[in-house]
Design a protein around this motif. Structure first.
Motif, PDB file in Angstrom:
ATOM      1  N   CYS A  41       0.828  -1.198   0.000  1.00 34.46           N
ATOM      2  CA  CYS A  41       0.000   0.000   0.000  1.00 34.46           C
ATOM      3  C   CYS A  41       0.865   1.252   0.000  1.00 34.46           C
ATOM      4  O   CYS A  41       1.975   1.259   0.543  1.00 34.46           O
ATOM      5  N   VAL A  43       1.097   5.203   1.290  1.00 36.89           N
ATOM      6  CA  VAL A  43       0.565   6.055   2.347  1.00 36.89           C
ATOM      7  C   VAL A  43      -0.444   7.031   1.728  1.00 36.89           C
ATOM      8  O   VAL A  43      -0.157   7.657   0.694  1.00 36.89           O
ATOM      9  N   THR A 109       7.221   6.595   0.897  1.00 35.03           N
ATOM     10  CA  THR A 109       5.778   6.827   0.767  1.00 35.03           C
ATOM     11  C   THR A 109       4.987   5.527   0.854  1.00 35.03           C
ATOM     12  O   THR A 109       3.779   5.529   0.631  1.00 35.03           O
ATOM     13  N   THR A 111       3.830   1.717   2.741  1.00 36.18           N
ATOM     14  CA  THR A 111       3.604   1.065   4.024  1.00 36.18           C
ATOM     15  C   THR A 111       4.204  -0.335   3.980  1.00 36.18           C
ATOM     16  O   THR A 111       4.674  -0.787   2.934  1.00 36.18           O
ATOM     17  N   ASP A 112       4.127  -1.038   5.093  1.00 38.47           N
ATOM     18  CA  ASP A 112       4.579  -2.428   5.136  1.00 38.47           C
ATOM     19  C   ASP A 112       3.372  -3.372   5.050  1.00 38.47           C
ATOM     20  O   ASP A 112       3.438  -4.514   5.460  1.00 38.47           O
ATOM     21  N   THR A 113       2.273  -2.866   4.506  1.00 40.31           N
ATOM     22  CA  THR A 113       1.039  -3.637   4.395  1.00 40.31           C
ATOM     23  C   THR A 113       0.836  -4.068   2.949  1.00 40.31           C
ATOM     24  O   THR A 113       0.943  -3.253   2.028  1.00 40.31           O
ATOM     25  N   TRP A 115      -1.104  -4.872  -0.345  1.00 44.55           N
ATOM     26  CA  TRP A 115      -2.299  -4.289  -0.972  1.00 44.55           C
ATOM     27  C   TRP A 115      -3.259  -5.404  -1.341  1.00 44.55           C
ATOM     28  O   TRP A 115      -2.848  -6.438  -1.853  1.00 44.55           O
TER      29      TRP A 115
END
Length: 140
Positions: A41, A43, A109, A111-113, A115
């Motif tokens: 994802c 940010v 920019t 995340t560590d999530t 998508w």
């Protein structure tokens, strides 16, 4: 088709309503997989970015075949300076093919999530079409 290239998409461009608003041509496409990358994802965005991640699970996306150079230029504009077009190997029906894809440039920019394709399809696609696409769609 001379100078046409394959384009691997892994986020919003996998969806026909987005793809059709960015490019002008009609292209065949197939489900494809890439290895050594991760889809995460961004940010404050509902779209993903691609990172090099050698041990990540394979990323499933859509490979558009023989995309015209003019449409690749439209994709370059759409992706903005936050992405760089790179060559990679995509696997389609057990066969490796060369394809272009857009890799994240500014990892700060991201995340560590991971998508989620299904979350985007059900919750983010309409918002994306109304916001990011409207702002970044190549004109003309």
């Amino acid at each position: 088709m001379a100078d046409a290239m394959n384009v691997f998409t892994y986020g919003s461009l996998m969806f026909a309503p987005v793809w059709a608003q960015v490019v002008r041509g009609n292209y065949r496409s197939k489900i494809a997989t890439i290895h050594g990358f991760r889809r995460v994802c961004v940010v404050d965005g509902n779209y993903p970015a691609l990172l090099i991640a050698p041990r990540a699970v394979p990323v499933i996306g859509r490979l558009y075949l023989d995309v015209a150079v003019a449409d690749v230029a439209r994709l370059d504009h759409f992706e903005t300076s936050q992405y760089e077009r790179v060559l990679l190997a995509a696997t389609v029906e057990g066969v490796a093919v060369t394809a272009h894809a857009f890799l994240a440039v500014n990892v700060s920019t991201l995340t560590d999530t991971d998508w989620s394709v299904s979350d985007f399809k059900s919750n983010g696609l309409s918002l994306f079409l109304a916001t990011y696409l409207e702002k970044n769609n190549p004109r003309g």
